[in-house]
Design an enzyme around this catalytic site. Sequence first.
Site, PDB file in Angstrom:
ATOM      1  CG  HIS A  86      33.267  44.501  52.422  1.00 56.14           C
ATOM      2  ND1 HIS A  86      32.702  45.650  52.832  1.00 56.14           N
ATOM      3  CD2 HIS A  86      34.243  44.194  52.003  1.00 56.14           C
ATOM      4  CE1 HIS A  86      33.320  46.326  51.923  1.00 56.14           C
ATOM      5  NE2 HIS A  86      34.333  45.628  51.508  1.00 56.14           N
ATOM      6  CE1 TYR A  96      32.821  49.833  54.970  1.00 57.23           C
ATOM      7  CE2 TYR A  96      32.947  48.333  56.719  1.00 57.23           C
ATOM      8  CZ  TYR A  96      32.524  48.648  55.579  1.00 57.23           C
ATOM      9  OH  TYR A  96      32.021  47.596  54.810  1.00 57.23           O
ATOM     10  CD  GLU A 138      30.164  45.074  55.188  1.00 56.45           C
ATOM     11  OE1 GLU A 138      30.650  45.395  56.305  1.00 56.45           O
ATOM     12  OE2 GLU A 138      30.443  45.590  53.965  1.00 56.45           O
ATOM     13  CE1 TYR A 189      31.695  35.147  48.631  1.00 60.37           C
ATOM     14  CE2 TYR A 189      30.454  35.241  46.915  1.00 60.37           C
ATOM     15  CZ  TYR A 189      30.985  35.912  47.922  1.00 60.37           C
ATOM     16  OH  TYR A 189      30.671  37.145  48.127  1.00 60.37           O
ATOM     17  NE  ARG A 205      44.217  33.612  46.191  1.00 59.90           N
ATOM     18  CZ  ARG A 205      44.794  34.350  46.798  1.00 59.90           C
ATOM     19  NH1 ARG A 205      44.600  34.998  47.803  1.00 59.90           N
ATOM     20  NH2 ARG A 205      46.204  34.210  46.636  1.00 59.90           N
ATOM     21  CD  GLN A 206      36.564  35.725  47.981  1.00 53.09           C
ATOM     22  OE1 GLN A 206      37.037  36.107  47.021  1.00 53.09           O
ATOM     23  NE2 GLN A 206      36.742  36.292  49.244  1.00 53.09           N
ATOM     24  CE1 TYR A 207      39.193  28.286  44.743  1.00 46.99           C
ATOM     25  CE2 TYR A 207      39.791  28.702  46.918  1.00 46.99           C
ATOM     26  CZ  TYR A 207      40.294  28.587  45.694  1.00 46.99           C
ATOM     27  OH  TYR A 207      41.294  28.792  45.163  1.00 46.99           O
ATOM     28  CB  SER A 208      31.090  28.637  43.763  1.00 48.76           C
ATOM     29  OG  SER A 208      31.570  29.860  43.109  1.00 48.76           O
ATOM     30  CB  VAL A 307      36.666  25.975  37.243  1.00 50.48           C
ATOM     31  CG1 VAL A 307      36.912  27.359  37.742  1.00 50.48           C
ATOM     32  CG2 VAL A 307      36.567  25.199  38.726  1.00 50.48           C
ATOM     33  N   PRO A 311      29.031  27.036  40.770  1.00 52.17           N
ATOM     34  CG  PRO A 311      28.816  29.364  40.123  1.00 52.17           C
ATOM     35  CD  PRO A 311      29.788  27.933  40.143  1.00 52.17           C
TER      36      PRO A 311
HETATM   37  C1  LIG Z   1      32.628  34.505  44.102  1.00 55.46           C
HETATM   38  C2  LIG Z   1      33.984  33.695  43.517  1.00 55.46           C
HETATM   39  C3  LIG Z   1      33.684  32.366  43.539  1.00 55.46           C
HETATM   40  C4  LIG Z   1      35.034  31.649  43.175  1.00 55.46           C
HETATM   41  N1  LIG Z   1      34.595  30.339  42.781  1.00 55.46           N
HETATM   42  C5  LIG Z   1      35.627  29.401  42.625  1.00 55.46           C
HETATM   43  C6  LIG Z   1      35.756  28.169  42.168  1.00 55.46           C
HETATM   44  O1  LIG Z   1      34.512  27.688  42.442  1.00 55.46           O
HETATM   45  N2  LIG Z   1      36.415  27.182  41.756  1.00 55.46           N
HETATM   46  C7  LIG Z   1      37.861  27.811  41.329  1.00 55.46           C
HETATM   47  O2  LIG Z   1      38.640  27.111  41.115  1.00 55.46           O
HETATM   48  N3  LIG Z   1      37.859  29.291  41.607  1.00 55.46           N
HETATM   49  C8  LIG Z   1      36.972  29.953  42.068  1.00 55.46           C
HETATM   50  N4  LIG Z   1      37.034  31.458  42.494  1.00 55.46           N
HETATM   51  C9  LIG Z   1      38.656  31.978  42.145  1.00 55.46           C
HETATM   52  C10 LIG Z   1      39.292  31.556  43.488  1.00 55.46           C
HETATM   53  O3  LIG Z   1      38.868  32.522  44.487  1.00 55.46           O
HETATM   54  C11 LIG Z   1      40.826  31.960  43.140  1.00 55.46           C
HETATM   55  O4  LIG Z   1      40.831  33.382  42.656  1.00 55.46           O
HETATM   56  C12 LIG Z   1      41.346  31.150  42.304  1.00 55.46           C
HETATM   57  O5  LIG Z   1      41.512  29.701  42.868  1.00 55.46           O
HETATM   58  C13 LIG Z   1      42.995  31.646  41.931  1.00 55.46           C
HETATM   59  O6  LIG Z   1      43.710  31.688  43.030  1.00 55.46           O
HETATM   60  P1  LIG Z   1      45.201  31.369  43.220  1.00 55.46           P
HETATM   61  O7  LIG Z   1      45.602  31.874  44.609  1.00 55.46           O
HETATM   62  O8  LIG Z   1      45.598  29.855  42.836  1.00 55.46           O
HETATM   63  O9  LIG Z   1      45.801  32.395  42.346  1.00 55.46           O
HETATM   64  P2  LIG Z   1      46.564  33.774  42.492  1.00 55.46           P
HETATM   65  O10 LIG Z   1      47.735  33.482  43.332  1.00 55.46           O
HETATM   66  O11 LIG Z   1      45.527  34.575  43.385  1.00 55.46           O
HETATM   67  O12 LIG Z   1      46.664  34.055  41.236  1.00 55.46           O
HETATM   68  C14 LIG Z   1      45.737  34.498  40.314  1.00 55.46           C
HETATM   69  C15 LIG Z   1      46.336  34.713  38.721  1.00 55.46           C
HETATM   70  O13 LIG Z   1      47.069  35.924  38.877  1.00 55.46           O
HETATM   71  C16 LIG Z   1      48.539  35.635  38.128  1.00 55.46           C
HETATM   72  N5  LIG Z   1      49.442  36.821  38.844  1.00 55.46           N
HETATM   73  C17 LIG Z   1      50.278  36.540  39.804  1.00 55.46           C
HETATM   74  N6  LIG Z   1      50.856  37.557  40.217  1.00 55.46           N
HETATM   75  C18 LIG Z   1      50.368  38.409  39.187  1.00 55.46           C
HETATM   76  C19 LIG Z   1      50.756  39.817  38.965  1.00 55.46           C
HETATM   77  N7  LIG Z   1      51.694  40.342  39.700  1.00 55.46           N
HETATM   78  N8  LIG Z   1      50.295  40.515  37.987  1.00 55.46           N
HETATM   79  C20 LIG Z   1      49.223  39.865  37.295  1.00 55.46           C
HETATM   80  N9  LIG Z   1      48.837  38.709  37.595  1.00 55.46           N
HETATM   81  C21 LIG Z   1      49.463  37.973  38.417  1.00 55.46           C
HETATM   82  C22 LIG Z   1      48.913  34.340  38.474  1.00 55.46           C
HETATM   83  O14 LIG Z   1      49.694  33.855  37.249  1.00 55.46           O
HETATM   84  C23 LIG Z   1      47.356  33.568  38.584  1.00 55.46           C
HETATM   85  O15 LIG Z   1      47.252  33.386  37.039  1.00 55.46           O
HETATM   86  C24 LIG Z   1      36.088  32.302  42.682  1.00 55.46           C
HETATM   87  C25 LIG Z   1      36.267  33.609  42.887  1.00 55.46           C
HETATM   88  C26 LIG Z   1      35.320  34.325  43.230  1.00 55.46           C
HETATM   89  C27 LIG Z   1      35.276  35.760  43.692  1.00 55.46           C
HETATM   90  C1  HEM Z   2      33.008  52.510  51.914  1.00 58.19           C
HETATM   91  C2  HEM Z   2      33.919  51.698  52.154  1.00 58.19           C
HETATM   92  C3  HEM Z   2      34.203  50.591  51.226  1.00 58.19           C
HETATM   93  C4  HEM Z   2      33.940  50.439  49.756  1.00 58.19           C
HETATM   94  C5  HEM Z   2      33.170  51.236  49.063  1.00 58.19           C
HETATM   95  C6  HEM Z   2      34.211  49.130  49.484  1.00 58.19           C
HETATM   96  C7  HEM Z   2      34.256  48.495  48.161  1.00 58.19           C
HETATM   97  C8  HEM Z   2      34.656  47.413  47.884  1.00 58.19           C
HETATM   98  C9  HEM Z   2      34.424  46.645  46.611  1.00 58.19           C
HETATM   99  C10 HEM Z   2      33.758  47.447  45.523  1.00 58.19           C
HETATM  100  C11 HEM Z   2      35.055  45.482  46.591  1.00 58.19           C
HETATM  101  C12 HEM Z   2      35.140  44.540  45.502  1.00 58.19           C
HETATM  102  C13 HEM Z   2      33.723  43.425  45.806  1.00 58.19           C
HETATM  103  C14 HEM Z   2      33.628  42.458  44.645  1.00 58.19           C
HETATM  104  O1  HEM Z   2      34.451  41.644  44.499  1.00 58.19           O
HETATM  105  O2  HEM Z   2      32.512  42.257  44.129  1.00 58.19           O
HETATM  106  C15 HEM Z   2      35.482  45.422  47.961  1.00 58.19           C
HETATM  107  C16 HEM Z   2      36.161  44.219  48.412  1.00 58.19           C
HETATM  108  C17 HEM Z   2      37.023  44.244  49.218  1.00 58.19           C
HETATM  109  N1  HEM Z   2      36.913  44.922  50.537  1.00 58.19           N
HETATM  110 FE1  HEM Z   2      36.114  46.611  50.533  1.00 58.19          FE
HETATM  111  N2  HEM Z   2      34.989  48.674  50.560  1.00 58.19           N
HETATM  112  C18 HEM Z   2      35.104  49.172  51.832  1.00 58.19           C
HETATM  113  C19 HEM Z   2      35.538  49.041  52.910  1.00 58.19           C
HETATM  114  C20 HEM Z   2      36.208  47.968  53.299  1.00 58.19           C
HETATM  115  C21 HEM Z   2      36.842  47.758  54.318  1.00 58.19           C
HETATM  116  C22 HEM Z   2      36.596  48.681  55.698  1.00 58.19           C
HETATM  117  C23 HEM Z   2      37.751  46.888  54.501  1.00 58.19           C
HETATM  118  C24 HEM Z   2      38.650  46.187  55.491  1.00 58.19           C
HETATM  119  C25 HEM Z   2      39.820  46.292  55.517  1.00 58.19           C
HETATM  120  C26 HEM Z   2      37.688  46.208  52.953  1.00 58.19           C
HETATM  121  C27 HEM Z   2      38.391  45.080  52.659  1.00 58.19           C
HETATM  122  C28 HEM Z   2      37.943  44.523  51.307  1.00 58.19           C
HETATM  123  C29 HEM Z   2      38.458  43.276  50.871  1.00 58.19           C
HETATM  124  C30 HEM Z   2      39.756  42.383  51.571  1.00 58.19           C
HETATM  125  C31 HEM Z   2      38.177  43.042  49.761  1.00 58.19           C
HETATM  126  C32 HEM Z   2      38.385  41.803  48.843  1.00 58.19           C
HETATM  127  C33 HEM Z   2      39.553  42.119  48.165  1.00 58.19           C
HETATM  128  C34 HEM Z   2      39.996  41.073  47.085  1.00 58.19           C
HETATM  129  O3  HEM Z   2      39.279  39.916  47.229  1.00 58.19           O
HETATM  130  O4  HEM Z   2      41.082  41.060  46.519  1.00 58.19           O
HETATM  131  N3  HEM Z   2      36.675  47.063  52.272  1.00 58.19           N
HETATM  132  N4  HEM Z   2      35.224  46.519  48.556  1.00 58.19           N
END
Ligand SMILES: Cc1cc2nc3c(=O)[nH]c(=O)nc-3n(C[C@H](O)[C@H](O)[C@H](O)COP(=O)(O)OP(=O)(O)OC[C@H]3O[C@@H](n4cnc5c(N)ncnc54)[C@H](O)[C@@H]3O)c2cc1C
Ligand code: HEM
Length: 438
Positions: A86, A96, A138, A189, A205-208, A307, A311
């Site tokens: 978050h 929230y 947070e 990240y 998106r997150q990247y490490s 990839v 990290p």
């Molecule tokens: C903590 C963390 C660290 C990360 N570190 C890295 C890193 O160091 N390097 C790295 O490359 N990535 C990393 N990632 C992953 C990164 O955040 C992205 O998720 C990744 O780059 C893919 O994003 P994208 O926008 O290209 O794909 P997106 O557009 O998000 O698509 C992801 C996949 O979903 C599929 N898809 C699309 N639509 C649908 C649908 N409707 N239903 C099902 N599947 C679908 C796509 O074909 C694709 O394969 C990390 C993620 C996290 C959470």
């Molecule tokens: C008690 C309240 C909440 C709980 C229990 C909760 C729980 C979670 C959990 C379990 C995740 C996944 C974390 C991970 O990837 O490791 C997440 C991600 C996330 N949360 Fe929350 N959340 C709460 C409130 C909120 C609020 C208030 C927001 C604001 C809009 C929010 C926005 C998001 C977003 C944007 C993500 C990432 C989604 C993604 O990357 O697809 N959350 N949360």
Amino acid sequence: MALNYKESKLVKDTLPSLRQHGEHISTVFYKTMLRDHPELHNYFNTVNMHTGKQPRALTSLILAFASNIVNISELTPKLERVAQKHASLNIQHEQYEIVGKYLLRAFSAVLGPAMTPEVKMAWTKAYWVMAKMLTGREAHIYRAFEDWKGWRKFMIYNKKNETVEGNIVSFILKPVDGKPLPLFMPGQYITLRITVPGMKYAQLRQYSLSDAPSHDQYRITVKRDQGSNWDYAKSQEDIRTISSAASSASDSSIGSVQPCRPGVVSNSLIDEFHEGDIIELTHPSGSFFLNTNMDTSMPLVLISAGVCVAPLLSMLNTVVEKRINRPVSWIQASRHDAPFQAHVENMAKRHPNMRTKFFKSRLSDSDVLSYTSTFDNDFLSLTSEDLYLSNSSSEYYICGPEKFMMQASEHLHRHGVRPERVQFEIFSVGSFEMRLED
Ligand SMILES: Cc1cc2nc3c(=O)[nH]c(=O)nc-3n(C[C@H](O)[C@H](O)[C@H](O)COP(=O)(O)OP(=O)(O)OC[C@H]3O[C@@H](n4cnc5c(N)ncnc54)[C@H](O)[C@@H]3O)c2cc1C
Ligand code: HEM
């Protein structure tokens, strides 16, 4: 404001019903929330919404919390991961209210008459206990970010292919304001934000961070997500599940699953962003990191695939740069050329006590996400020395696709490694530890 016995019983009594309809709650909750608050599309990853991963992660955490209400400390590591995520997304306290309102509405829809005013009151209290734990943590994290609040502009200073195929690319990023960068913990990240032509909302998106901490620049390493590499049969199964969940919730957006298209952000970064272009990042965060402030000689085992090496590379570079005197074992699996292999081998020459093992998988393209039996065999070929099994204090950091981590975790478990010695990072939404428990 803890729940009293009666309130916690009221909450617990509704759990079987809520669990049974978890999928439905997730769908209704997000559908209605995003319909009334479309600005929240700027935060949520559309794919994680479509696949249901994000709604499931949130609902299952709330339900896990409700069933553990008297022993919340068990959930602390999971809450820490969420709070860090978050904070990385710059989620604010006021939001929230919105999430709570739509979540409780979805609970009411499922429970029907069982959601009496008393039950509703108890659930509202339970939600806010959890929300307060998260917002409290947070707020603490935001304070530690000091004057870096929200989004900070970075210039792409350098772009470099890390494999012959050009599908893994590193970006060196320098802050536009020219001020020194904070030193993150290796393994953490950032969240990156860009706008992608044709997409209405910002893409986050997150990247490490893939190099040792530095005050001048950060490095991220991005893999092109080709989309077509998805396990076709599995994705069809997912599509059916999502579509039926969505249609039962009469939703027109969630569940209108497209054929798997290439990843939006990774392809855009690799193809459309060039040296000199500007992107935005939040402050580094994350709970998967190597504590380099700790003075220890415990062996360190770094296991990665693809990839997900990023990290762990930051950890390795830090250990070598800071001359930390810990035995290190580097285990890296990859389909084709291992990214950074030459660099790691060079590091091994500089570190007094480091061993390396590189696996080349023999997977076909359609298998790429599963990393199935091949890696099982690879793990079996590891020696006790490769894993520093004789030392019960060894620390293990693992990052890779889910099945890869599952096999690594089972392998270590079979060899007597205690779970608290092992840390995982998952490049997706939700905690891998929670999936291990499922
Ligand atoms: C903590 C963390 C660290 C990360 N570190 C890295 C890193 O160091 N390097 C790295 O490359 N990535 C990393 N990632 C992953 C990164 O955040 C992205 O998720 C990744 O780059 C893919 O994003 P994208 O926008 O290209 O794909 P997106 O557009 O998000 O698509 C992801 C996949 O979903 C599929 N898809 C699309 N639509 C649908 C649908 N409707 N239903 C099902 N599947 C679908 C796509 O074909 C694709 O394969 C990390 C993620 C996290 C959470
Ligand atoms: C008690 C309240 C909440 C709980 C229990 C909760 C729980 C979670 C959990 C379990 C995740 C996944 C974390 C991970 O990837 O490791 C997440 C991600 C996330 N949360 Fe929350 N959340 C709460 C409130 C909120 C609020 C208030 C927001 C604001 C809009 C929010 C926005 C998001 C977003 C944007 C993500 C990432 C989604 C993604 O990357 O697809 N959350 N949360």
